[in-house]
Design a protein around this motif. Structure first.
Motif, PDB file in Angstrom:
ATOM      1  N   SER A 603      -6.442 -53.577  44.865  1.00 48.66           N
ATOM      2  CA  SER A 603      -7.815 -53.727  45.344  1.00 48.66           C
ATOM      3  C   SER A 603      -8.786 -53.454  44.200  1.00 48.66           C
ATOM      4  O   SER A 603      -8.440 -52.827  43.197  1.00 48.66           O
ATOM      5  CB  SER A 603      -8.081 -52.771  46.522  1.00 48.66           C
ATOM      6  N   SER A 633      -7.770 -57.824  45.174  1.00 48.14           N
ATOM      7  CA  SER A 633      -7.585 -57.785  46.621  1.00 48.14           C
ATOM      8  C   SER A 633      -8.775 -57.105  47.284  1.00 48.14           C
ATOM      9  O   SER A 633      -9.533 -56.365  46.651  1.00 48.14           O
ATOM     10  CB  SER A 633      -6.300 -57.047  46.974  1.00 48.14           C
ATOM     11  N   ILE A 634      -8.915 -57.345  48.576  1.00 47.68           N
ATOM     12  CA  ILE A 634     -10.064 -56.805  49.302  1.00 47.68           C
ATOM     13  C   ILE A 634      -9.888 -55.307  49.531  1.00 47.68           C
ATOM     14  O   ILE A 634      -8.785 -54.759  49.394  1.00 47.68           O
ATOM     15  CB  ILE A 634     -10.291 -57.541  50.641  1.00 47.68           C
ATOM     16  N   GLU A 635     -10.973 -54.644  49.903  1.00 46.24           N
ATOM     17  CA  GLU A 635     -10.981 -53.184  50.029  1.00 46.24           C
ATOM     18  C   GLU A 635     -10.451 -52.723  51.383  1.00 46.24           C
ATOM     19  O   GLU A 635     -11.154 -52.094  52.183  1.00 46.24           O
ATOM     20  CB  GLU A 635     -12.406 -52.664  49.801  1.00 46.24           C
ATOM     21  N   THR A 636      -9.202 -53.045  51.642  1.00 41.97           N
ATOM     22  CA  THR A 636      -8.504 -52.536  52.823  1.00 41.97           C
ATOM     23  C   THR A 636      -7.083 -52.193  52.393  1.00 41.97           C
ATOM     24  O   THR A 636      -6.625 -52.630  51.329  1.00 41.97           O
ATOM     25  CB  THR A 636      -8.418 -53.597  53.944  1.00 41.97           C
ATOM     26  N   GLN A 647      -5.109 -63.275  53.231  1.00 44.24           N
ATOM     27  CA  GLN A 647      -6.548 -63.016  53.109  1.00 44.24           C
ATOM     28  C   GLN A 647      -6.795 -61.816  52.196  1.00 44.24           C
ATOM     29  O   GLN A 647      -7.765 -61.794  51.429  1.00 44.24           O
ATOM     30  CB  GLN A 647      -7.144 -62.749  54.491  1.00 44.24           C
ATOM     31  N   TYR A 648      -5.929 -60.838  52.283  1.00 46.03           N
ATOM     32  CA  TYR A 648      -6.069 -59.621  51.479  1.00 46.03           C
ATOM     33  C   TYR A 648      -5.909 -59.916  49.992  1.00 46.03           C
ATOM     34  O   TYR A 648      -6.719 -59.484  49.165  1.00 46.03           O
ATOM     35  CB  TYR A 648      -5.030 -58.593  51.937  1.00 46.03           C
ATOM     36  N   PRO A 650      -5.829 -61.754  46.300  1.00 45.81           N
ATOM     37  CA  PRO A 650      -6.842 -62.574  45.633  1.00 45.81           C
ATOM     38  C   PRO A 650      -6.329 -63.950  45.199  1.00 45.81           C
ATOM     39  O   PRO A 650      -7.067 -64.718  44.594  1.00 45.81           O
ATOM     40  CB  PRO A 650      -7.206 -61.730  44.413  1.00 45.81           C
ATOM     41  N   ARG A 653      -8.450 -66.856  46.108  1.00 43.73           N
ATOM     42  CA  ARG A 653      -9.862 -66.756  45.715  1.00 43.73           C
ATOM     43  C   ARG A 653     -10.062 -66.916  44.212  1.00 43.73           C
ATOM     44  O   ARG A 653     -11.189 -67.058  43.740  1.00 43.73           O
ATOM     45  CB  ARG A 653     -10.417 -65.385  46.153  1.00 43.73           C
TER      46      ARG A 653
END
Length: 664
Positions: A603, A633-636, A647-648, A650, A653
């Motif tokens: 993340s 990666s996203i902040e979860t 989705q998590y 990257p 993206r």
């Protein structure tokens, strides 16, 4: 006035010289402590943890050990150090933060070790040294030395998980360790009835299937004779023994704490059982010590104390040397390049790791591999399948589920001159052994020049729908910690060569292996042994328009993105090692392209991409044509369901971010 004898002594089998030696050895730390308390009040030392009233344990145990056997003491075991005849000026220098101490001013009190005197000092996380003792004892058992390792803790330390893990490992492996618990009544201000709910700590030996004893910790003759008997037995029949010493702490946890929380009648009861005064009275009663001899012995010790104090006081204060400080974080490692002379064969990354382990085991007779299910089962990913038959049970060791104790055992093996590889079944599980990694392995060389020759293998990463406890890529936790090296290969060729180097390196190395790459990436790799250097990135593609920096699975995402965008001219840098980091390759590329994008699987916030971005901004700012871009990666936490995991990560993206920066 004659002092009454409140301890029952049995001198059977002890000659007069031994009795007098016990007396001198117990008197010396007492006189040193009394002097230290004066110096503390004068502000000449900063802190003091008193062992007054407990000297019999340190002295009796140490005299029962051979001088070449390791002892791991605590901060109330001054008698261990003095009985091993460490020059007093070095102890005094240590407590004053002088260069002739054992940590060059980098740590205080008894937080040090010395190979010369076979003493391994504590860290403030009390239980950690118990597992280290397991490692030292394992080494002596493997080399068939008839040696005992002795480790101390207090009754408070027995509540820590490390205590239970260490006893369990020692029991399962039948290691020759004496676990010495000084039960002195209080953990700082917490009495024993609020720390454990059994009659005696020795009772816990039953649960681990190990022998246990209770000894009067204020009776130095009983301590010496019983521990001597136990130690002789353990040398001949290796096994762990738990020994509880009943004693009492007569002063505060440290001097500033005081003892107001202790009932006065309890203090009076134990004061009457003072180990020094009672032994002194006993020797006088048996006509083994006269008043004049007592005075002469004290005068000689006081003279020695004052003489050595003068030496330490006259020593110059440490002058900070930045180069020296930085160079002492790691033990100097001379990389030796080994080139392959064999033919290549196409193998997977998982095969490359396995080949490295196998060939390294053949090259290093003192290398031990430890981990859960790694022997008969071959490991969770079958990397060590067949190793048991080839190298035997002594070197391929299944472990209980106790990450902390096994990492500590690796440290103990290193202290005893051996190498170890510890496999985390998943990198996520390192949290259960986090403390010994960041506080013991990472700091030992800087503190007292003791290297940690340990490699921790870290199967990591997402993309396999394994959820939040089996998918993390947590390298940033360790790149933050000075003293650790962090390696993260993306290809089979790199994995084999870098793992070989990691095993050769005498410093602690965390070796990250992405699970998603284990069987999905193939490459031609030399069949024989070779090495690759740390701190040297690999430039996979050369271009003029942008610099892409990545490592691990992210490298393959970047490669796929570039294949789909042939119009983007990019340098693609595979870092390979994160500590040490190849900043030269990064800077040279960014100065050429003027743009930089960093891709990581971790993340975003607090990841290594943030530090690399800052380094580029600080060192290449005038060359930049656009802001440095980070993609992560996203902040979860990383989720389980594949659509949530995608989705998590990257991966999908990155292309948009790359195009945006290219067009800036």
């Amino acid at each position: 006035m004659k002092t009454s004898i409140n301890i029952e002594y049995d001198r059977s089998g002890l000659d007069n010289d031994t009795l007098l030696k016990l007396y001198k050895n117990i008197l010396k730390p007492r006189l040193i402590e009394e002097k230290m308390l004066i110096l503390l009040r004068q502000g000449k030392i900063s802190k003091w943890f008193s062992g007054i009233g407990q000297e019999a344990i340190s002295v009796g145990v140490t005299m029962a050990m051979k001088n070449d056997e390791y002892i791991l003491p605590m901060h109330r075991n001054l008698g261990v150090f003095t009985t091993r005849d460490i020059p007093l000026y070095r102890l005094f220098a240590q407590w004053q933060g002088k260069a002739s101490g054992f940590t060059k001013g980098r740590d205080r009190s008894f937080h040090f070790g010395t190979q010369q005197y076979k003493i391994v000092g504590m860290i403030s996380h009390l239980g950690t040294q118990l597992g280290v003792a397991d490692g030292i004892a394992l080494a002596s058992k493997l080399t068939k030395e008839k040696a005992v390792t002795t480790v101390f803790t207090g009754e408070g330390g027995t509540s820590e998980g490390d205590f239970h893990e260490a006893l369990n490992v020692a029991s399962v492996w039948q290691l020759p360790v004496l676990f010495c618990v000084e039960n002195n009544g209080y953990g700082l201000s917490t009495p024993t009835n609020e720390q454990y709910n059994c009659n005696d700590i020795a009772d816990r030996g039953i649960g681990y299937g190990i022998e246990s004893h209770i000894i009067d910790g204020n009776n130095v003759i009983e301590v010496y004779t019983k521990v001597n008997e136990i130690a002789k037995s353990v040398r001949e029949n290796p096994r762990p023994v738990l020994i509880e010493f009943k004693t009492f702490r007569m002063r505060g946890h440290e001097e500033a704490s005081g003892t107001k929380y202790v009932p006065q009648e309890l203090m009076d009861t134990w004061a009457a059982r003072d180990p020094l005064l009672n032994l002194q009275a006993f020797l006088k009663d048996k006509k083994l010590l006269t008043e004049s001899e007592e005075v002469e012995i004290k005068e000689n010790i006081i003279h020695e104390i004052n003489e050595h104090l003068e030496i330490s006081f006259n020593e110059d204060a440490i002058v900070p040397n930045l180069t020296k400080e930085l160079s002492d974080v790691y033990q100097d490692f001379k990389y030796q390049e080994v080139k392959s002379n064999s033919k290549f064969k196409e193998i997977r990354l998982i095969d490359a790791v396995s080949e490295s382990l196998k060939q390294s085991m053949e090259r290093h007779d003192n290398l031990i591999i430890m981990g859960q299910d790694i022997a008969e089962y071959g490991g969770a990913f079958k990397i060590t399948d067949g190793f048991l038959e080839r190298f035997g049970k002594d070197r391929i060791r299944n472990t209980p589920i106790c990450e902390s104790a096994i990492i500590e055992t690796g440290m103990g093996l290193s202290i005893a001159g051996m190498k170890s590889i510890v496999e985390m079944q998943f990198a996520d599980f390192i949290t259960s052994g986090f403390n010994p990694v960041v506080n013991y392995l990472a700091k030992s060389y800087y503190r007292w020049s003791q290297n940690a020759d340990v490699v921790i293998r870290m199967p990591c990463g997402g993309g396999v729908a394994a959820g939040p406890f089996h998918s993390q890529t947590n390298e940033a936790w360790f790149t933050k910690t000075p003293g650790l090296k962090v390696v993260y290969p993306a290809f089979p060729y790199d994995a084999k060569g870098l793992l070989n180097t990691a095993i050769n390196d005498s410093n602690p190395v965390l070796f990250f292996e992405h699970k998603g790459l284990y069987r999905s990436v193939r490459q031609n790799v030399p069949e024989d042994y070779y090495t690759l250097p740390f701190g040297k990135a690999s430039v996979l593609k050369v271009g003029k328009g942008i610099t892409i920096i990545a490592y691990g699975a992210a490298i393959h995402w970047a490669l796929n993105t570039l294949e789909n965008n042939s119009d983007i001219s990019a340098d693609l840098i595979d870092l390979r090692t994160l500590q040490p980091l190849d900043t030269e390759t990064i800077y040279n590329s960014v100065k050429k392209t003027g743009k930089a994008i960093i891709l990581q699987e971790d993340s975003l916030f607090g990841g290594i991409a943030s530090d690399i971005s800052s380094l580029i901004m600080e060192n290449c700012f005038e060359y930049l044509d656009a802001p440095v871009k980070r993609v992560a990666s996203i902040e979860t936490p990383i989720p389980f369901a594949s659509q949530l995991e995608q989705q998590y990560l990257p991966k999908n993206r990155f292309e948009a971010a790359l195009k945006e920066l290219s067009n800036y």
